[in-house]
Motif scaffolding. Structure first.
Motif, mmCIF file in Angstrom:
data_model
loop_
_atom_site.group_PDB
_atom_site.id
_atom_site.type_symbol
_atom_site.label_atom_id
_atom_site.label_comp_id
_atom_site.label_asym_id
_atom_site.label_seq_id
_atom_site.Cartn_x
_atom_site.Cartn_y
_atom_site.Cartn_z
ATOM 1 N N SER A 21 27.353 44.293 32.639
ATOM 2 C CA SER A 21 28.111 43.092 32.261
ATOM 3 C C SER A 21 29.435 43.000 32.995
ATOM 4 O O SER A 21 29.963 41.895 33.195
ATOM 5 C CB SER A 21 28.352 43.082 30.741
ATOM 6 O OG SER A 21 29.266 44.101 30.361
ATOM 7 N N TRP A 22 29.991 44.147 33.400
ATOM 8 C CA TRP A 22 31.239 44.135 34.173
ATOM 9 C C TRP A 22 30.975 44.136 35.673
ATOM 10 O O TRP A 22 31.746 43.568 36.454
ATOM 11 C CB TRP A 22 32.101 45.348 33.806
ATOM 12 C CG TRP A 22 32.724 45.244 32.456
ATOM 13 C CD1 TRP A 22 32.369 45.926 31.322
ATOM 14 C CD2 TRP A 22 33.816 44.404 32.078
ATOM 15 N NE1 TRP A 22 33.161 45.557 30.267
ATOM 16 C CE2 TRP A 22 34.063 44.625 30.695
ATOM 17 C CE3 TRP A 22 34.609 43.480 32.761
ATOM 18 C CZ2 TRP A 22 35.053 43.962 29.997
ATOM 19 C CZ3 TRP A 22 35.598 42.812 32.068
ATOM 20 C CH2 TRP A 22 35.824 43.061 30.696
ATOM 21 N N LEU A 23 29.885 44.778 36.093
ATOM 22 C CA LEU A 23 29.591 44.847 37.523
ATOM 23 C C LEU A 23 29.165 43.497 38.084
ATOM 24 O O LEU A 23 29.445 43.193 39.251
ATOM 25 C CB LEU A 23 28.482 45.886 37.774
ATOM 26 C CG LEU A 23 28.881 47.347 37.598
ATOM 27 C CD1 LEU A 23 27.666 48.250 37.760
ATOM 28 C CD2 LEU A 23 29.974 47.734 38.604
ATOM 29 N N ALA A 24 28.496 42.673 37.258
ATOM 30 C CA ALA A 24 28.018 41.379 37.742
ATOM 31 C C ALA A 24 29.167 40.480 38.220
ATOM 32 O O ALA A 24 29.133 39.971 39.355
ATOM 33 C CB ALA A 24 27.186 40.692 36.664
ATOM 34 N N PRO A 25 30.223 40.253 37.408
ATOM 35 C CA PRO A 25 31.327 39.422 37.914
ATOM 36 C C PRO A 25 32.070 40.066 39.081
ATOM 37 O O PRO A 25 32.552 39.358 39.975
ATOM 38 C CB PRO A 25 32.247 39.254 36.695
ATOM 39 C CG PRO A 25 31.876 40.332 35.754
ATOM 40 C CD PRO A 25 30.433 40.608 35.989
ATOM 41 N N LEU A 26 32.149 41.410 39.104
ATOM 42 C CA LEU A 26 32.792 42.074 40.243
ATOM 43 C C LEU A 26 31.992 41.850 41.525
ATOM 44 O O LEU A 26 32.564 41.685 42.613
ATOM 45 C CB LEU A 26 32.938 43.571 39.954
ATOM 46 C CG LEU A 26 33.951 43.949 38.876
ATOM 47 C CD1 LEU A 26 33.929 45.457 38.634
ATOM 48 C CD2 LEU A 26 35.359 43.497 39.274
ATOM 49 N N ALA A 27 30.670 41.833 41.391
ATOM 50 C CA ALA A 27 29.828 41.564 42.553
ATOM 51 C C ALA A 27 30.041 40.139 43.063
ATOM 52 O O ALA A 27 30.074 39.907 44.280
ATOM 53 C CB ALA A 27 28.358 41.782 42.186
ATOM 54 N N VAL A 28 30.199 39.199 42.145
ATOM 55 C CA VAL A 28 30.464 37.814 42.544
ATOM 56 C C VAL A 28 31.775 37.724 43.318
ATOM 57 O O VAL A 28 31.862 37.048 44.358
ATOM 58 C CB VAL A 28 30.506 36.897 41.301
ATOM 59 C CG1 VAL A 28 30.989 35.502 41.674
ATOM 60 C CG2 VAL A 28 29.128 36.814 40.652
ATOM 61 N N LEU A 29 32.810 38.440 42.828
ATOM 62 C CA LEU A 29 34.100 38.443 43.530
ATOM 63 C C LEU A 29 33.963 39.053 44.925
ATOM 64 O O LEU A 29 34.574 38.575 45.899
ATOM 65 C CB LEU A 29 35.131 39.214 42.713
ATOM 66 C CG LEU A 29 35.643 38.545 41.437
ATOM 67 C CD1 LEU A 29 36.577 39.487 40.688
ATOM 68 C CD2 LEU A 29 36.366 37.245 41.764
ATOM 69 N N GLY A 30 33.158 40.115 45.025
ATOM 70 C CA GLY A 30 32.964 40.749 46.321
ATOM 71 C C GLY A 30 32.270 39.835 47.312
ATOM 72 O O GLY A 30 32.667 39.743 48.490
ATOM 73 N N ILE A 31 31.244 39.141 46.870
ATOM 74 C CA ILE A 31 30.532 38.190 47.738
ATOM 75 C C ILE A 31 31.458 37.046 48.138
ATOM 76 O O ILE A 31 31.463 36.593 49.299
ATOM 77 C CB ILE A 31 29.279 37.665 47.021
ATOM 78 C CG1 ILE A 31 28.285 38.806 46.788
ATOM 79 C CG2 ILE A 31 28.629 36.540 47.809
ATOM 80 C CD1 ILE A 31 27.110 38.432 45.908
ATOM 81 N N TRP A 32 32.237 36.588 47.188
ATOM 82 C CA TRP A 32 33.204 35.504 47.449
ATOM 83 C C TRP A 32 34.207 35.929 48.521
ATOM 84 O O TRP A 32 34.477 35.188 49.468
ATOM 85 C CB TRP A 32 33.876 35.158 46.123
ATOM 86 C CG TRP A 32 34.991 34.166 46.185
ATOM 87 C CD1 TRP A 32 35.393 33.396 47.239
ATOM 88 C CD2 TRP A 32 35.882 33.838 45.115
ATOM 89 N NE1 TRP A 32 36.474 32.626 46.899
ATOM 90 C CE2 TRP A 32 36.790 32.878 45.603
ATOM 91 C CE3 TRP A 32 35.995 34.270 43.789
ATOM 92 C CZ2 TRP A 32 37.805 32.344 44.809
ATOM 93 C CZ3 TRP A 32 36.993 33.738 42.995
ATOM 94 C CH2 TRP A 32 37.892 32.778 43.497
ATOM 95 N N GLU A 33 34.767 37.144 48.389
ATOM 96 C CA GLU A 33 35.737 37.657 49.353
ATOM 97 C C GLU A 33 35.112 37.784 50.738
ATOM 98 O O GLU A 33 35.712 37.381 51.752
ATOM 99 C CB GLU A 33 36.251 39.017 48.879
ATOM 100 C CG GLU A 33 37.229 39.699 49.822
ATOM 101 C CD GLU A 33 38.602 39.061 49.820
ATOM 102 O OE1 GLU A 33 39.318 39.182 50.833
ATOM 103 O OE2 GLU A 33 38.976 38.435 48.796
ATOM 104 N N LEU A 34 33.895 38.314 50.780
ATOM 105 C CA LEU A 34 33.218 38.503 52.062
ATOM 106 C C LEU A 34 32.937 37.163 52.739
ATOM 107 O O LEU A 34 33.153 37.001 53.951
ATOM 108 C CB LEU A 34 31.919 39.275 51.843
ATOM 109 C CG LEU A 34 31.099 39.605 53.101
ATOM 110 C CD1 LEU A 34 31.908 40.495 54.033
ATOM 111 C CD2 LEU A 34 29.789 40.270 52.718
ATOM 112 N N ALA A 35 32.471 36.198 51.954
ATOM 113 C CA ALA A 35 32.164 34.877 52.526
ATOM 114 C C ALA A 35 33.416 34.202 53.065
ATOM 115 O O ALA A 35 33.391 33.563 54.126
ATOM 116 C CB ALA A 35 31.494 34.004 51.465
#
Length: 268
Positions: A21-35
């Motif tokens: 539940s915490w890793l999912a939003p962190l993954a979204v932030l990581g993809i956002w930063e990379l993009a």
């Protein structure tokens, strides 16, 4: 000769729900930063999280963000307390009395169906552009979910329990204290979670009424100057506050519903 049979049963592996539940939003932030770093997303349209974080540090350093955040928290807290007391009070009245239901429920249901934006001009006429109108909107948004869930929780109480309290001689106040409130508590706490969400949704609308401070005020100014990083920062702050409010209500549930067999089983 003794033969030992090994127990082949394995301890069931528990799925790491909380970690995911915490890793999912962190993954979204990581993809956002990379993009954003790769240029797939324009910084003018959606700034990278690192850019937003840098802007947040600047606003904290000059005191603008703490000042506006405090103003919004004060409005939300005041409106929430007023709305929660009203919603819980009316919910108990309607849930316990058919007479109160006849007088109140239909009117409350009609008010519930009216969108905030539809009554915004009327609120300005009533209260002007001062704090009164903002707090009224937040209180209104807060009270409805708690009212509905309180009434629902009371209606779901087993009638046999109430009959039993009459047999043992409990008066009305004791029935409410020992049967009605505990029985309706899971539904009331669910309404509390919805009310906290509604309070912040109402705050966003309320701070469009001539606010001179607050997160909504920051977002409005940022829109005028095309500061996408500030707008995204405000959105993230709303999301973080929502998560914090949800965690607080979950802690309340864990503390107040430890006795409830169904809740204890689901959260074991």
């Amino acid at each position: 000769m003794t033969v030992t049979i090994k127990d082949r049963r394995r301890t069931p592996i528990r799925f790491p729900y909380r970690a995911v539940s915490w890793l999912a939003p962190l993954a979204v932030l990581g993809i956002w930063e990379l993009a954003a770093r790769l240029g797939l997303i324009s910084q003018q349209v959606l700034p990278a999280p690192s850019t937003v974080l840098t802007k947040a540090a600047e606003l904290i350093a000059d005191g603008e963000l703490p000042e506006n955040l405090l103003a919004s928290l004060q409005r939300a807290a005041t409106g929430f307390v007023i709305g929660a007391v009203a919603g819980l009070g009316f919910g108990l009245l309607v849930g316990l009395s058919r007479v109160a239901e006849a007088f109140l429920d239909r009117t409350i249901q009609m008010v519930r169906a009216v969108p905030f934006l539809a009554i915004l001009p009327l609120v300005i006429v009533w209260f002007g552009i001062g704090e009164g109108g903002k707090i009224f909107l937040i209180a209104l948004g807060t009270s409805i979910p708690l009212y509905l869930n309180t009434v629902l929780g009371i209606r779901q109480i087993d009638a046999k329990l109430l009959e039993m309290t009459e047999v043992v001689g409990l008066n009305r106040a004791e029935q409410v204290r020992w049967v009605v409130l505990p029985g309706a508590l899971p539904s009331i706490l669910g309404g509390l979670r919805l009310s906290l969400t509604a309070a912040w949704l109402a705050l966003v609308i309320a701070e469009t009424i001539g606010a001179d401070a607050g997160l909504g005020f920051m977002a409005t100014n940022a829109r005028e100057f095309l500061q996408a990083d500030v707008i995204v920062l405000v959105v993230i702050i709303y999301a973080v506050i929502g998560i914090v409010c949800d965690l607080i209500t979950r802690l309340l549930e864990r503390r107040l519903l430890r006795w409830h067999p169904t809740y204890a089983k689901l959260h074991a």
